[in-house]
Design a protein around this motif. Sequence first.
Motif, short mmCIF file in Angstrom:
data_model
loop_
_atom_site.label_atom_id
_atom_site.label_comp_id
_atom_site.label_asym_id
_atom_site.label_seq_id
_atom_site.Cartn_x
_atom_site.Cartn_y
_atom_site.Cartn_z
N ILE A 80 -46.11 56.69 -36.21
CA ILE A 80 -47.53 56.62 -36.57
C ILE A 80 -47.87 57.70 -37.59
O ILE A 80 -48.64 57.48 -38.53
N GLY A 81 -47.29 58.90 -37.41
CA GLY A 81 -47.51 59.98 -38.38
C GLY A 81 -47.02 59.61 -39.76
O GLY A 81 -47.67 59.91 -40.77
N THR A 82 -45.88 58.95 -39.83
CA THR A 82 -45.36 58.50 -41.12
C THR A 82 -46.28 57.46 -41.75
O THR A 82 -46.56 57.50 -42.95
N ALA A 83 -46.76 56.53 -40.93
CA ALA A 83 -47.71 55.52 -41.42
C ALA A 83 -49.00 56.17 -41.90
O ALA A 83 -49.58 55.76 -42.91
N ASP A 84 -49.45 57.20 -41.19
CA ASP A 84 -50.66 57.93 -41.57
C ASP A 84 -50.46 58.61 -42.93
O ASP A 84 -51.35 58.59 -43.78
N GLU A 111 -48.44 57.64 -45.29
CA GLU A 111 -48.42 56.58 -46.31
C GLU A 111 -49.82 56.09 -46.62
O GLU A 111 -50.15 55.80 -47.78
N LEU A 112 -50.67 55.99 -45.59
CA LEU A 112 -52.06 55.59 -45.82
C LEU A 112 -52.78 56.57 -46.72
O LEU A 112 -53.50 56.19 -47.65
N ILE A 113 -52.60 57.86 -46.45
CA ILE A 113 -53.26 58.90 -47.25
C ILE A 113 -52.79 58.83 -48.71
O ILE A 113 -53.61 58.88 -49.65
N GLN A 114 -51.50 58.70 -48.91
CA GLN A 114 -50.96 58.66 -50.27
C GLN A 114 -51.45 57.42 -51.03
O GLN A 114 -51.88 57.52 -52.19
N THR A 115 -51.40 56.27 -50.37
CA THR A 115 -51.83 55.04 -51.02
C THR A 115 -53.33 55.06 -51.32
O THR A 115 -53.75 54.67 -52.42
N SER A 116 -54.12 55.53 -50.37
CA SER A 116 -55.57 55.58 -50.55
C SER A 116 -55.96 56.57 -51.65
O SER A 116 -56.88 56.32 -52.43
N ALA A 117 -55.27 57.70 -51.69
CA ALA A 117 -55.57 58.70 -52.73
C ALA A 117 -55.28 58.14 -54.12
O ALA A 117 -56.04 58.35 -55.06
N LEU A 118 -54.17 57.41 -54.23
CA LEU A 118 -53.76 56.88 -55.53
C LEU A 118 -54.63 55.71 -55.97
O LEU A 118 -55.09 55.65 -57.12
N GLU A 137 -56.77 47.01 -47.85
CA GLU A 137 -55.41 46.52 -47.58
C GLU A 137 -54.52 47.64 -47.03
O GLU A 137 -53.69 47.41 -46.14
N ALA A 138 -54.70 48.85 -47.57
CA ALA A 138 -53.92 49.99 -47.06
C ALA A 138 -54.27 50.27 -45.60
O ALA A 138 -53.39 50.56 -44.78
N GLN A 139 -55.56 50.20 -45.27
CA GLN A 139 -55.98 50.40 -43.88
C GLN A 139 -55.45 49.29 -42.98
O GLN A 139 -55.01 49.55 -41.85
N MET A 140 -55.49 48.05 -43.47
CA MET A 140 -54.96 46.94 -42.68
C MET A 140 -53.48 47.14 -42.37
O MET A 140 -53.04 46.94 -41.24
N THR A 141 -52.73 47.57 -43.38
CA THR A 141 -51.30 47.82 -43.18
C THR A 141 -51.09 48.92 -42.16
O THR A 141 -50.25 48.81 -41.26
N TYR A 142 -51.88 49.98 -42.28
CA TYR A 142 -51.74 51.13 -41.37
C TYR A 142 -52.05 50.73 -39.93
O TYR A 142 -51.26 51.00 -39.02
N TYR A 143 -53.18 50.07 -39.71
CA TYR A 143 -53.56 49.71 -38.35
C TYR A 143 -52.62 48.66 -37.76
O TYR A 143 -52.35 48.67 -36.55
N ALA A 144 -52.12 47.75 -38.60
CA ALA A 144 -51.16 46.77 -38.12
C ALA A 144 -49.86 47.46 -37.69
O ALA A 144 -49.28 47.11 -36.65
#
Length: 365
Positions: free
Chosen positions: A128-132, A134-141, A232-239
């Motif tokens: 989950i930490g790794t997914a978190d 990835e969410l931060i990096q994708t959302s920032a970009l 979409e990034a949030q959907m991927t993260y929560y999924a």
Amino acid sequence: MNIMDFNVKKLAADAGTFLSRAVQFTEEKLGQAEKTELDAHLENLLSKAECTKIWTEKIMKQTEVLLQPNPNARIEEFVYEKLDRKAPSRINNPELLGQYMIDAGTEFGPGTAYGNALIKCGETQKRIGTADRELIQTSALNFLTPLRNFIEGDYKTIAKERKLLQNKRLDLDAAKTRLKKAKAAETRASSEQELRITQSEFDRQAEITRLLLEGISSTHAHHLRCLNDFVEAQMTYYAQCYQYMLDLQKQLGRCFPSNYSNNNQTSVAPAPSASSNVIGSSALTSTSGLVITSPSNLIDLKECSGSRKARVLYDYDAANSSELSLLADEVITVFSVVGMDSDWLMGERGNQKGRVPITYLELLN
């Protein structure tokens, strides 16, 4: 004329222009001078741009808080960004929790039920930490950077041209005031010439500002695409998180089914498999999509005399030879055994017999 004389004259002219604008602005505020109003379309564009700027800043700041709740970490990242340096990698909260769980489980012993469970939970928390991350990096970009580019780029240009437009308007109105006050023919002719020049400069600046402001609609369209990327990034993260926790719950349910019950004997069972299309009437569905077996059903199962038929709610893999593997929707015979753990019954299918977890069953009448 030397450079020093030129600079002195330029400073004097700038000072005179500034003073003229200040006088005009003050008289307008005091109601002693008329003010040239911008056309309604331009005013609407200015209002739209200001509204876009305000809400973009609020959304951007709150998104940063959502992605990084620690204010000290946000400040550190801001400083590194201004220094144009990469912030050092930092372990996030799920990863830290996961490491603690793994270390504790290793200390208690992977062969023990609790130690094994802690290790499994720790590995899931680290995923989950790794997914978190990835969410931060994708959302920032894909989301924060475009919003920040608008605030620090496009809107700064708009604000600069808007300020120039304000100055040109003050120059125009000051020229109008001087023309009204002019009495001598020579002074009047000079004032009329000045008015024509300032009117032309004002019109040109108004057109430049209008063209920039009309680009706000394109900004909205671009931010809409960025918002879709963020969703979409949030959907991927929560999924990912849901799948990780679902897998963990199934692992714990197979290995440690007794851990799922509380003092009231109300247990949360793993989500049904894809092959399970029917949920018994005695099962209650919670808001999270998990199925909770009702307490009355558990009591009936434990207190039944003799054998009873029960429907299996979910697949279950036997952990050892004393247990009976189950398939969702099959019907088996169950009965209680004196001295058996309260979370288990004895199950029977043909010649096969073994312990079955009570939370996986629905008692049939």
